[in-house]
Structures are given as structure tokens and as C-alpha cells.
Design an enzyme around this catalytic site. Structure first.
Site, PDB file in Angstrom:
ATOM      1  N   GLU A  44       0.798  -1.227   0.000  1.00  0.00           N
ATOM      2  CA  GLU A  44       0.000   0.000   0.000  1.00  0.00           C
ATOM      3  C   GLU A  44       0.829   1.276   0.000  1.00  0.00           C
ATOM      4  O   GLU A  44       0.408   2.285  -0.542  1.00  0.00           O
ATOM      5  CB  GLU A  44      -0.955   0.004   1.198  1.00  0.00           C
ATOM      6  CG  GLU A  44      -2.082  -1.008   1.083  1.00  0.00           C
ATOM      7  CD  GLU A  44      -3.118  -0.853   2.178  1.00  0.00           C
ATOM      8  OE1 GLU A  44      -3.422   0.299   2.546  1.00  0.00           O
ATOM      9  OE2 GLU A  44      -3.621  -1.877   2.675  1.00  0.00           O
ATOM     10  N   ASP A  54      -2.600  -4.465   3.294  1.00  0.00           N
ATOM     11  CA  ASP A  54      -2.751  -4.748   4.725  1.00  0.00           C
ATOM     12  C   ASP A  54      -3.741  -5.882   4.973  1.00  0.00           C
ATOM     13  O   ASP A  54      -4.718  -6.055   4.242  1.00  0.00           O
ATOM     14  CB  ASP A  54      -3.220  -3.496   5.467  1.00  0.00           C
ATOM     15  CG  ASP A  54      -2.143  -2.422   5.507  1.00  0.00           C
ATOM     16  OD1 ASP A  54      -0.973  -2.739   5.209  1.00  0.00           O
ATOM     17  OD2 ASP A  54      -2.478  -1.269   5.826  1.00  0.00           O
ATOM     18  N   ASP A  56      -6.404  -6.565   6.580  1.00  0.00           N
ATOM     19  CA  ASP A  56      -7.677  -6.194   7.194  1.00  0.00           C
ATOM     20  C   ASP A  56      -8.701  -6.035   6.080  1.00  0.00           C
ATOM     21  O   ASP A  56      -8.412  -6.306   4.912  1.00  0.00           O
ATOM     22  CB  ASP A  56      -7.546  -4.917   8.035  1.00  0.00           C
ATOM     23  CG  ASP A  56      -6.956  -3.752   7.247  1.00  0.00           C
ATOM     24  OD1 ASP A  56      -7.020  -3.762   5.997  1.00  0.00           O
ATOM     25  OD2 ASP A  56      -6.437  -2.812   7.874  1.00  0.00           O
ATOM     26  N   GLU A 113     -10.088  -3.417   4.627  1.00  0.00           N
ATOM     27  CA  GLU A 113      -9.741  -2.455   3.584  1.00  0.00           C
ATOM     28  C   GLU A 113      -8.631  -2.996   2.695  1.00  0.00           C
ATOM     29  O   GLU A 113      -8.665  -2.847   1.472  1.00  0.00           O
ATOM     30  CB  GLU A 113      -9.318  -1.126   4.220  1.00  0.00           C
ATOM     31  CG  GLU A 113     -10.427  -0.394   4.937  1.00  0.00           C
ATOM     32  CD  GLU A 113     -11.598  -0.049   4.032  1.00  0.00           C
ATOM     33  OE1 GLU A 113     -11.374   0.393   2.890  1.00  0.00           O
ATOM     34  OE2 GLU A 113     -12.753  -0.232   4.474  1.00  0.00           O
ATOM     35  N   TYR A 158       1.984  -4.988  12.985  1.00  0.00           N
ATOM     36  CA  TYR A 158       0.858  -4.219  12.445  1.00  0.00           C
ATOM     37  C   TYR A 158       0.099  -3.521  13.566  1.00  0.00           C
ATOM     38  O   TYR A 158      -0.208  -4.126  14.601  1.00  0.00           O
ATOM     39  CB  TYR A 158      -0.076  -5.144  11.675  1.00  0.00           C
ATOM     40  CG  TYR A 158      -1.100  -4.431  10.842  1.00  0.00           C
ATOM     41  CD1 TYR A 158      -0.709  -3.519   9.872  1.00  0.00           C
ATOM     42  CD2 TYR A 158      -2.456  -4.671  11.018  1.00  0.00           C
ATOM     43  CE1 TYR A 158      -1.648  -2.858   9.086  1.00  0.00           C
ATOM     44  CE2 TYR A 158      -3.408  -4.021  10.239  1.00  0.00           C
ATOM     45  CZ  TYR A 158      -2.993  -3.115   9.277  1.00  0.00           C
ATOM     46  OH  TYR A 158      -3.929  -2.469   8.507  1.00  0.00           O
ATOM     47  N   ARG A 184      -2.929  -2.000  13.675  1.00  0.00           N
ATOM     48  CA  ARG A 184      -4.393  -1.976  13.767  1.00  0.00           C
ATOM     49  C   ARG A 184      -4.876  -3.356  14.183  1.00  0.00           C
ATOM     50  O   ARG A 184      -4.991  -4.257  13.359  1.00  0.00           O
ATOM     51  CB  ARG A 184      -5.012  -1.551  12.434  1.00  0.00           C
ATOM     52  CG  ARG A 184      -4.652  -0.126  12.031  1.00  0.00           C
ATOM     53  CD  ARG A 184      -5.344   0.307  10.761  1.00  0.00           C
ATOM     54  NE  ARG A 184      -4.952   1.665  10.409  1.00  0.00           N
ATOM     55  CZ  ARG A 184      -3.967   1.965   9.568  1.00  0.00           C
ATOM     56  NH1 ARG A 184      -3.275   0.979   8.992  1.00  0.00           N
ATOM     57  NH2 ARG A 184      -3.658   3.209   9.299  1.00  0.00           N
ATOM     58  N   HIS A 209      -4.746 -10.256  13.899  1.00  0.00           N
ATOM     59  CA  HIS A 209      -3.349  -9.866  14.081  1.00  0.00           C
ATOM     60  C   HIS A 209      -2.926 -10.095  15.524  1.00  0.00           C
ATOM     61  O   HIS A 209      -3.744 -10.176  16.426  1.00  0.00           O
ATOM     62  CB  HIS A 209      -3.159  -8.383  13.752  1.00  0.00           C
ATOM     63  CG  HIS A 209      -3.560  -8.020  12.358  1.00  0.00           C
ATOM     64  ND1 HIS A 209      -2.800  -8.338  11.264  1.00  0.00           N
ATOM     65  CD2 HIS A 209      -4.651  -7.374  11.889  1.00  0.00           C
ATOM     66  CE1 HIS A 209      -3.403  -7.899  10.168  1.00  0.00           C
ATOM     67  NE2 HIS A 209      -4.534  -7.313  10.527  1.00  0.00           N
TER      68      HIS A 209
END
Length: 725
Positions: free
Chosen positions: A24, A97, A99, A101, A313, A315, A358
């Protein structure tokens, strides 16, 4: 022949195809490409390349709420470059990532590459940017998680439906250009409700009584905790004075000495919310700043000649730790703090509702202690990395132990108490630089025995007022959102940022305060859509999104169940809701210096301002005067300004640069009864919110309710800052 071909390849005249890895961000790409070496090309998508258009709803309501995706404006060139790279590659690995998104980004890229390359397209995920983790992910490519993509799609469609229906309602009834969001509106409601509690709180007076006791050359202070066997409720100075008169000549005897041992357990590694809370409380960082710095640490920084991703990570709502990380930290502790290493690794329970995709936030390499990498980090990076490292390492250490000594002194019918705590076994505190005040309270006590007599030296009666509920801060609103199941780790910081950017909320002394515009919007939304702008509904939606991700719920069925009743209510309120547009403009007697017409007080995106009533013929606007400039001989007025770059608010004279008066404290509409200068609003933990004279030579200082005077303990900084709008 083979030797000649090898030479050609080595000389760069003919390059073989390589594996294309797409992440990203450029920083992450730079780190990963260094780890993978030759045979790999790493590019960055810069986030979403394909998404819903901003100019229209783009949801086909009549056909199962299918979204209409387009290439994001300004991203077509980058998308074409990635398509060309994919065409040349032997394989494509989508490493966005891990997740929802990130999964959606990978899904869109895979679809965009479908007719552009014959190379296989796979998905890889990792929790940390280290050579071992990256190489392991590359060796085990998988497929895109369609259920996770559907969860992201459901969230995106739902937010679009809510926003694109509520915003036009606000345009029609309040002001053009306003917007409303599903989750942000609930956070705004919480902040407005807390502000209502703050404003309606009525402080009550109460008093405390301390006394100094002497033994030999030592003295210490104890507090009155009982009178005639019950806890004293002292409502006035007269009540305190009466007790003092009754006990001042009494013998003071040490009546009880008690020792209490306490075990203090280490805390689990950080989740996103806990990291944001600690960062706000200890470092003073906003949630947005915390996440920006954490992103930098995750994506990689240069440590000497190596580029290293320093943390996992950032988040996550899980405290789970990989076995590799457990082995790493236990090995480090064996070498550095062997006496504080538990016999077995400590396991922490994952919270209810945590996605557990995570690990908890931790350093990727424990041997990179904060001090060992300090020279390679910015000040902000070092401070955040330090609390992440300390929290993780301490989580796998032995408990600390404290001992509290509590001494009670009897004086007639009064009982005074003093306590002192000290750490007797540091345990995990060996790696934490700052002990919390509740764990260690050092009060120097002389050697005392029960029954011995002390001399009473002096009484200290002190007036107090009960403190009302505190306004939300970044830390407390994040904690509340997490507790109520509103939002996810990736959304906490954006929720706050959106409210601030829209000027629905402002920051004052690190507290979140709703603006008049924010209150007005909240009142309308809560009255019109109480079931949608509610924490229960928002938590329910988060749970349903989890169900979609787990393939237990069909995404467009979830949307359909919500949309019908919601749209009916929107249409109803479009007709019934009272329009308040006219109430936002307030005539003034201030004349426009350009055309002479009266100025009108208006509410804009960034607060109130003055605009000429002759608009559109005259476009003149001005900041609203808050106070007369107090500088001798100056006829200017104090207005709010913002610094260049960061946009930090301050208050300065309209006659700048001729008059360079500035203050960072917000002026009030009240003036000092002693010197005539204006009062400003201040805040500290001892006094709460109060007003103080801006004159550095005046000692007038009083509380917000104007009933108590305090000694002035803070001076105004020199007026040497010359920042302009």
C-alpha cells in the site's frame, strides 16, 4: 552459450521477468524490496485505486445494492503502470494490509489485472515487516478472502447510504455543505451528551482537614478520615473550625499501624485502542498522530545501513502473541533479567468480540531496545516505540510487589491517617521507566510504634468543590468507543479527525468540545433518527459485519433489512423537520470597511466569522473580535488566528505587525475587575476550568463559576511569537 546468456543478464542488457509484489505505501515497498532482493519488484498502490465515486451515491438500490466502482480520480496513471508491471511479471503477489480495507484493495487490483496479464495473481499477508515474515509469506501465497471483501463492501455501502441520505437533509434544514456519517454521528452524540452533563453540573462545596504531626526531628502530614467513628462530611469552613477547636488540645496517639502487601501484574501487549490511550495520557499525542507515527515504525526506518520494520501491524484488537515472539522475548529476558522471568510464558485472554486477525502490537525484534535505536528515530518515533517496547517486554515478566504502610493517629474523637507505598520487588517494572503514582506513593515516615504520643504542629483546612464529569479526551473517547463496540481499531483515529475537520468538535486543553454547529446537527439527527444515531445500533452493525466476514450472513441481505425503514424515515423528515437556516446568521452593528454595509455573523466550516451583508457584490469577510486589545495606546481587537502549517489556534491583535500582542489562551467576554484587561479561559488538573487575567502583572485568578479565588501560579509567556494567518 549458457555462460554468454548469464553475462548478458548480469550486464543488464536483458532482464528476466520477476515477481511483482504490490503493497500500500512506498515506505513499506522500500523495506520489503530490500528484504526480497533480486527477482522481485515491489510497488505501492498508495491505498485504494478503485472505489465509489465521490460525486454521487453509486449504489444500485434496485439490484441488490451493488456498488458502482470507478478508478479513483488522479489514480488512473498509477493503475496503468501497475497493469503494465503485472503484464511483465511471472507472478503477482498482492500484499496490502491484512484487514478488510486491505482485502478490498487486493480484490480490486486482481480484477483490474484479470485481462491485462497471464501471470497468476495471489494474496499474501503478514503481521510484521521482517525478512523472516516476508519470505515466509512469499513462499505460501493464498487466495483473496471473498468474505472479508464482502464485509468491507457492506460497510462501504451502508456508510454511503447513510451519508448520502442524511447529508441532503442537513443541507436543506441547516446549512449547505454539511455531512453526516454513521459512526461519526454516534461519537458526536456521546460528546454532546457529555457536554450537557458538564454544563448542568452544579459544584458543591466541601472541606478537607490535614494536620502536621511531629516525632523528634521528623514531621509528616495526615488526613482526617473519621470523626466520632464515621466519615466526616464537611460542608463549610465553620464545620472544620468547630472540629479543630474540639481536638486541638487533645493527645495525639498512634492508634494503629498496618502493613499491606500488594501484587501488581503486568499488562497485556497493546491493542490499537490501548496504545492510543497510553499515547494520549503519557505522551500527549492525538489519536491521529499516534497512528501516523506507528505507521512509520511499522513500515520501516533506517537503522544504520539496514531498513527495519520496528513494530508489528498497528491496527489490531487482539493481545495474542506468536510463539516466535514469545521465544524471542524470553531469550532476551534470560540474558538481561533472569530473576524476573516467569517459569512459563504468560498468556493473555483475547477480549470478547476481538477479530484476532493480528497479534498484539509489539516490537519485531526485542534486541532493538529503545536506547539502542534512539539515534535513528525522531523524538516522536522514539517516545512511541519506547512505550510499545516496554509494554510488550514487561508483559512477559514476573509480577511486581509493593508494600503499603498505613498509620492512624487518634486525636480526641478524630482519626487521622497517612499511607506510604513503596515497591519492594520491581519485577516487570525493571523495564518500565515511569512508575504510576498509584503503585508507589512515597511519604517519608519516621519509625513509629502503636501507643506512642505525637505532637500536633499545625492544621491545614482546605476548601474544595466537587468535580463534574470530565469532557472526553482522545484517550477517553477511544476507550468508550471500544467498550461500547463502536468502530474498529482502524476507525478510532479517523472518527475523531472527521469530527474536528468538519468543525463539529474542537479541542480545548486536550478536551473534545462540541461546537454550536455540532450541537445543532446532533440535536436534529438524534431527534429524527434515534435508532440509527445510537451506540446500540452501531455496535449491532459491527457485529453483523463480523458475521458477514465469517460467512454467517449475506451482505446485501443485511443492507436490505436496514435500508427500507431508514429511507422511509428520511423522506418523512425531509417534509416535517423544521428548517433552522435563518437562525445561523446574526446581524451586527459592525460596518464593512470596504463598502460600509453592516456585517453579518455567520457560522462557517471552521467556526463563526463576519461576512458583508452586501454579498455577492462585496466578498469581504473578517474574524470575529473577541476582546479589545489591552496594549496601551492600541485601538485594535483580539481575533482568533491560525499558525501556518499545523493550523494551531492562537489569538492576536488586528493591528499586527504594529501591535504584536498574542496569547494561546482563549479570551472570554469578561474583563478583570482589578486592572481592566480581559480574562482568558485556562484549565489544570487542580482547579479544573477557570478564568484568569491576561495581564502578566495582575494576580487576579478565579474559578470558572467565579466563586473562588486562587493564588496565581502561572505567568503569561513573552509575546515574542509573530505568526500570522
Amino acid at each position: 552459450m549458457a555462460e554468454k546468456i548469464g553475462k548478458k543478464i548480469a550486464s543488464g542488457k536483458k532482464k528476466s521477468k520477476s515477481t511483482l509484489v504490490i503493497v500500500e505505501s512506498p515506505a513499506k515497498a522500500k523495506t520489503i524490496e530490500k528484504y526480497l532482493g533480486t527477482g522481485y519488484t515491489v510497488k505501492a498502490s498508495m491505498g485504494h485505486l478503485i472505489d465509489l465515486p465521490k460525486s454521487r451515491m453509486a449504489i444500485d438500490i434496485d439490484h441488490n445494492f451493488e456498488p458502482e466502482y470507478i478508478t479513483v480520480r488522479g489514480r488512473a496513471k498509477l493503475l496503468k503502470e501497475l497493469q503494465r508491471d503485472a503484464k511483465k511479471a511471472t507472478q503477482v503477489l498482492l500484499a496490502s494490509d491484512n484487514d478488510r480495507e486491505g482485502e478490498a484493495i487486493a480484490w480490486h487490483l486482481r480484477n483490474a489485472f484479470a485481462d491485462k496479464t497471464e501471470a497468476p495473481v495471489h494474496r499474501i499477508v503478514f503481521n510484521e515487516i521482517t525478512p523472516v515474515a516476508i519470505k515466509a509469506a512469499v513462499k505460501a501465497p493464498g487466495d483473496i478472502d471473498e468474505h472479508k471483501v464482502n464485509a468491507q463492501k457492506a460497510r462501504r455501502v451502508l456508510d454511503r447510504l447513510v451519508g448520502y441520505n442524511l447529508s441532503p437533509l442537513l443541507w436543506k434544514k441547516v446549512k449547505n455543505g454539511l455531512s453526516a456519517g454513521r459512526v461519526q454521528s454516534v461519537a458526536l452524540r456521546l460528546i454532546c451528551e457529555r457536554e450537557h452533563e458538564v454544563e448542568n453540573f452544579i459544584p458543591e462545596e466541601y472541606w478537607s482537614l490535614d494536620a502536621d504531626f511531629i516525632k523528634g526531628k521528623s514531621n509528616f502530614t495526615a488526613q482526617l478520615v473519621q470523626y466520632k467513628g464515621t466519615k466526616p462530611e464537611l460542608k463549610s469552613e465553620e464545620e472544620v473550625t468547630r472540629i479543630i477547636d474540639l481536638i486541638k488540645n487533645s493527645d495525639c496517639i498512634v492508634s494503629n499501624i498496618k502493613y499491606t502487601d500488594k501484587t501488581i501484574r503486568p499488562k497485556a501487549p497493546f491493542t490499537t485502542s490501548k496504545m492510543q490511550q497510553m499515547s494520549a495520557n503519557r505522551l500527549g499525542y492525538t489519536s491521529r498522530k499516534t497512528m501516523q507515527i506507528a505507521q512509520q515504525l511499522y513500515e520501516g526506518v533506517n537503522i544504520g545501513s539496514n531498513r527495519v520494520g520496528l513494530i508489528t501491524y498497528m491496527r489490531t484488537d487482539s493481545v495474542r502473541i506468536s510463539q516466535t515472539a514469545i521465544d524471542d522475548v524470553r531469550d532476551w529476558l534470560t540474558k538481561n533479567y533472569p530473576d524476573d522471568l516467569p517459569e512459563k510464558p504468560i498468556q493473555y485472554a483475547v477480549g470478547k468480540g476481538a477479530q484476532d486477525a493480528h497479534e498484539g502490537i509489539r516490537p519485531t525484534y526485542v534486541q532493538y531496545t529503545p536506547d539502542s535505536v534512539r539515534e535513528y528515530l525522531t523524538r516522536d518515533q522514539f517516545r512511541l516505540y519506547s512505550i510499545i517496547w516496554e509494554r510488550f517486554v514487561s508483559s512477559q515478566m514476573n509480577n511486581a510487589k509493593s508494600r503499603t504502610t498505613s498509620v492512624e493517629i487518634t486525636a480526641g474523637d478524630a482519626l487521622f491517617r497517612v499511607s506510604s507505598s513503596k515497591i519492594v520487588d520491581k519485577g516487570f517494572y525493571h523495564v518500565i521507566k515511569t512508575l504510576t503514582s498509584k503503585d508507589e506513593k512515597k511519604t517519608l515516615l519516621p519509625s513509629l510504634k502503636e501507643g506512642e504520643k505525637l505532637e500536633l504542629q499545625k492544621f491545614y483546612p482546605e476548601q474544595h468543590f466537587t468535580q463534574g464529569p470530565a469532557r472526553y479526551t482522545d484517550a477517553s473517547i477511544v476507550r468508550t468507543l471500544e467498550e461500547k463496540g463502536i468502530g474498529r481499531p482502524s476507525t478510532y483515529a479517523p472518527i475523531i479527525s472527521v469530527l474536528l475537520d468538519r468543525y463539529y468538535v474542537t479541542r480545548s486543553n486536550k478536551q473534545l468540545v462540541p461546537t454550536q454547529l455540532g450541537r445543532m446537527i446532533n440535536d436534529i439527527l438524534v431527534a429524527s433518527f434515534p435508532n440509527v444515531i445510537s451506540e446500540d445500533f452501531t455496535a449491532k452493525i459491527e457485529n453483523e459485519l463480523d458475521q458477514v466476514e465469517q460467512n454467517n450472513l449475506v451482505w446485501n441481505t443485511m443492507i436490505s433489512d436496514f435500508y427500507g425503514p431508514f429511507k422511509e424515515r428520511v423522506d418523512e423528515m425531509m417534509e416535517k423537520q423544521e428548517c433552522v437556516k435563518g437562525f445561523l446568521d446574526e446581524p451586527t452593528d459592525i460596518l464593512c470597511e470596504k463598502c460600509g454595509k453592516p456585517m453579518v455573523k455567520k457560522l462557517g466550516r471552521f467556526g463563526f466569522f463576519l461576512a458583508c451583508s452586501g454579498f455577492p457584490e462585496c466578498h469581504n469577510t473578517r474574524s470575529i473580535p473577541l476582546a479589545k486589545c489591552p496594549m496601551p495606546g492600541c485601538n485594535g481587537e483580539i481575533v482568533m488566528r491560525k499558525t501556518k502549517g499545523r493550523g494551531k489556534e492562537f489569538y492576536g491583535c488586528t493591528n499586527y505587525p504594529k501591535c504584536n500582542f498574542i496569547t494561546h489562551f482563549k479570551p472570554t467576554d469578561q474583563y478583570c475587575p482589578k486592572c481592566g484587561w480581559f480574562l482568558v479561559e485556562k484549565f489544570d488538573k487542580k482547579n479544573g476550568t477557570y478564568k484568569s487575567c491576561i495581564n502578566p502583572d495582575c494576580d487576579f485568578l478565579h474559578s470558572a463559576d467565579e466563586s473562588v479565588e486562587f493564588e496565581k501560579d502561572q505567568t503569561i509567556p513573552e509575546n515574542d511569537e509573530k505568526e500570522t494567518e
